[in-house]
Enzyme design. Structure first.
Site, mmCIF file in Angstrom:
data_model
loop_
_atom_site.group_PDB
_atom_site.id
_atom_site.type_symbol
_atom_site.label_atom_id
_atom_site.label_comp_id
_atom_site.label_asym_id
_atom_site.label_seq_id
_atom_site.Cartn_x
_atom_site.Cartn_y
_atom_site.Cartn_z
ATOM 1 N N SER A 13 0.855 -1.281 -0.159
ATOM 2 C CA SER A 13 0.018 0.037 0.149
ATOM 3 C C SER A 13 1.005 1.296 0.059
ATOM 4 O O SER A 13 1.583 1.460 1.018
ATOM 5 C CB SER A 13 -0.937 0.089 1.441
ATOM 6 O OG SER A 13 -1.347 1.259 1.389
ATOM 7 N N HIS A 36 -1.175 -1.346 -4.451
ATOM 8 C CA HIS A 36 -2.537 -1.231 -3.413
ATOM 9 C C HIS A 36 -2.439 0.511 -3.418
ATOM 10 O O HIS A 36 -1.615 1.020 -2.801
ATOM 11 C CB HIS A 36 -2.541 -1.831 -2.016
ATOM 12 C CG HIS A 36 -3.772 -1.775 -1.452
ATOM 13 N ND1 HIS A 36 -4.964 -2.532 -1.794
ATOM 14 C CD2 HIS A 36 -4.144 -0.843 -0.316
ATOM 15 C CE1 HIS A 36 -5.848 -2.325 -0.958
ATOM 16 N NE2 HIS A 36 -5.582 -1.211 -0.159
ATOM 17 N N ASP A 38 -4.718 3.484 -1.789
ATOM 18 C CA ASP A 38 -5.775 3.902 -0.628
ATOM 19 C C ASP A 38 -6.504 5.303 -0.783
ATOM 20 O O ASP A 38 -5.750 6.268 -0.524
ATOM 21 C CB ASP A 38 -5.205 3.728 0.673
ATOM 22 C CG ASP A 38 -5.324 2.120 0.969
ATOM 23 O OD1 ASP A 38 -6.029 1.680 0.851
ATOM 24 O OD2 ASP A 38 -3.816 1.857 1.600
ATOM 25 N N MET A 40 -9.075 7.949 0.015
ATOM 26 C CA MET A 40 -9.837 8.215 1.122
ATOM 27 C C MET A 40 -10.387 9.628 0.814
ATOM 28 O O MET A 40 -9.842 10.511 0.335
ATOM 29 C CB MET A 40 -9.088 8.287 2.473
ATOM 30 C CG MET A 40 -8.335 6.978 2.804
ATOM 31 S SD MET A 40 -7.561 6.834 4.269
ATOM 32 C CE MET A 40 -6.557 5.315 4.088
ATOM 33 N N HIS A 69 -8.176 0.780 -4.138
ATOM 34 C CA HIS A 69 -9.343 0.466 -2.826
ATOM 35 C C HIS A 69 -9.563 1.703 -2.489
ATOM 36 O O HIS A 69 -9.238 2.924 -2.064
ATOM 37 C CB HIS A 69 -8.552 -0.152 -1.827
ATOM 38 C CG HIS A 69 -9.223 -0.193 -0.419
ATOM 39 N ND1 HIS A 69 -8.508 -0.262 0.582
ATOM 40 C CD2 HIS A 69 -10.611 -0.254 -0.383
ATOM 41 C CE1 HIS A 69 -9.545 -0.480 1.490
ATOM 42 N NE2 HIS A 69 -10.704 -0.530 1.108
ATOM 43 N N MET A 71 -12.078 4.092 -0.503
ATOM 44 C CA MET A 71 -12.868 4.076 0.860
ATOM 45 C C MET A 71 -13.476 5.519 0.868
ATOM 46 O O MET A 71 -13.171 6.551 1.244
ATOM 47 C CB MET A 71 -11.851 4.158 2.156
ATOM 48 C CG MET A 71 -11.314 2.835 2.419
ATOM 49 S SD MET A 71 -9.695 2.818 3.190
ATOM 50 C CE MET A 71 -8.568 2.967 1.852
ATOM 51 N N MET A 140 -11.257 -6.019 5.405
ATOM 52 C CA MET A 140 -10.543 -5.200 6.338
ATOM 53 C C MET A 140 -10.214 -5.703 7.408
ATOM 54 O O MET A 140 -11.280 -6.333 8.264
ATOM 55 C CB MET A 140 -11.317 -3.763 6.481
ATOM 56 C CG MET A 140 -11.422 -2.861 5.288
ATOM 57 S SD MET A 140 -10.106 -2.494 4.423
ATOM 58 C CE MET A 140 -8.930 -1.705 5.710
ATOM 59 N N GLY A 145 -8.480 3.674 7.207
ATOM 60 C CA GLY A 145 -8.373 5.113 7.397
ATOM 61 C C GLY A 145 -6.863 5.299 7.669
ATOM 62 O O GLY A 145 -6.381 6.268 7.198
ATOM 63 N N GLY A 147 -2.739 3.687 8.124
ATOM 64 C CA GLY A 147 -1.520 2.598 8.098
ATOM 65 C C GLY A 147 -1.001 2.303 9.623
ATOM 66 O O GLY A 147 -1.413 3.061 10.418
ATOM 67 N N GLY A 148 -0.411 1.264 9.778
ATOM 68 C CA GLY A 148 0.160 0.910 11.048
ATOM 69 C C GLY A 148 -0.590 0.582 12.133
ATOM 70 O O GLY A 148 -0.276 0.470 13.374
ATOM 71 N N ASP A 178 -6.549 -7.011 4.345
ATOM 72 C CA ASP A 178 -6.054 -5.464 4.398
ATOM 73 C C ASP A 178 -5.881 -4.837 5.690
ATOM 74 O O ASP A 178 -6.997 -4.683 6.316
ATOM 75 C CB ASP A 178 -6.762 -4.238 3.441
ATOM 76 C CG ASP A 178 -6.191 -3.070 3.258
ATOM 77 O OD1 ASP A 178 -5.139 -2.868 3.985
ATOM 78 O OD2 ASP A 178 -6.782 -2.247 2.405
ATOM 79 N N GLY A 179 -4.605 -4.778 6.417
ATOM 80 C CA GLY A 179 -4.625 -4.038 7.931
ATOM 81 C C GLY A 179 -3.894 -4.813 8.659
ATOM 82 O O GLY A 179 -4.280 -5.918 9.041
#
Ligand code: DX5
Ligand code: ZN
Length: 228
Positions: A13, A36, A38, A40, A69, A71, A140, A145, A147-148, A178-179
């Site tokens: 990602s 990937h 993301d 948002m 992806h 969101m 998910m 929302g 990373g980490g 993912d996550g």
């Protein structure tokens, strides 16, 4: 794009990348199976990240397929922009869609693969009317929302439930998770049914990114082998 069911796929990602150096960052993960991205919107999730222009820039900079992806609220009105920008795979959230089948048809009409994603609090059963039409399901394993974050342990039970739903419907979509994925839990995720692994901080935070991608892939394969 190679057949997505052949092997464990690793999708780093770029949320965790230095976006000001996008070309170099993408070059550093050229051994990945997917990239990937993301998206948002500040509504469906609090942060705002990438628009279609970043997808377009990534498309120009790499030949690795783009795993976008979104969101975002109102994917019904927004996915076309990301398809036009070069998404090879486009995944939207079941919680945000008004007419999910229409979105899937639009994605397929653009020649891309269609994915549907579930937040940790959304039941697998919400996919039963869609599962036969999608190419990928994205589970998910953190609330989206950021990373980490830490992998939510109940995600493995959810992956198993999803595999049962797919079996009941006689379909075999790619199952992406993912996550909070790292070499230390990739085997567990794949043993539960994942075939594609998103990893942000575990790849971009590693000193040797190709080694991190390989380690996640190998750990995932080991999970699948142990199940057999
Ligand atoms: C979270 C994003 C993820 C995120 C994963 O909302 O959808 O793709 O980048 O990051 P890590 O692997 O660091 O949990
Ligand atoms: Zn993501």
């Amino acid at each position: 794009m190679r057949d997505m069911l052949d092997d464990v796929l690793v999708s780093p990602s770029i949320l965790s990348a230095d976006i000001g150096r996008l070309d170099d960052e993408l070059a550093s993960i050229s051994t990945a199976d997917l990239i990937h991205i993301d998206v948002m919107d500040g509504h469906f999730v609090p942060p705002v990240t990438f628009g279609p222009n970043v997808v377009e820039a990534a498309k120009a900079a790499t030949s690795v397929p783009l795993d976008v992806h979104v969101m975002i609220d109102n994917p019904d009105e927004r996915v076309q922009d990301y398809l036009d920008a070069g998404a090879d795979l486009l995944t939207f959230h079941v919680e945000a869609a008004t007419h999910a089948h229409r979105i899937v048809s639009r994605i397929h009409a653009s020649g891309a693969r269609a994915g549907i994603s579930l937040n940790p609090g959304t039941p697998v059963s919400s996919l039963s009317a869609l599962i036969e039409d999608v190419d990928l399901v994205l589970v998910m394993s953190v609330d989206p929302g950021y990373g980490g974050q830490a992998f939510i342990p109940s995600s493995t039970a959810k992956l198993r439930e999803l595999v049962r739903l797919c079996r009941d419907h006689g379909v075999r979509p790619t199952v992406e998770v993912d996550g909070g994925i790292s070499p230390s839990n990739a085997a567990e995720a794949c043993r539960a049914g994942a075939t594609a692994l998103v990893a942000g901080s575990a790849v971009f935070g590693a000193p040797d990114r190709p080694a991190a991608i390989a380690a996640i892939r190998e750990a995932g394969r080991a999970g699948i082998v142990r199940e057999a």
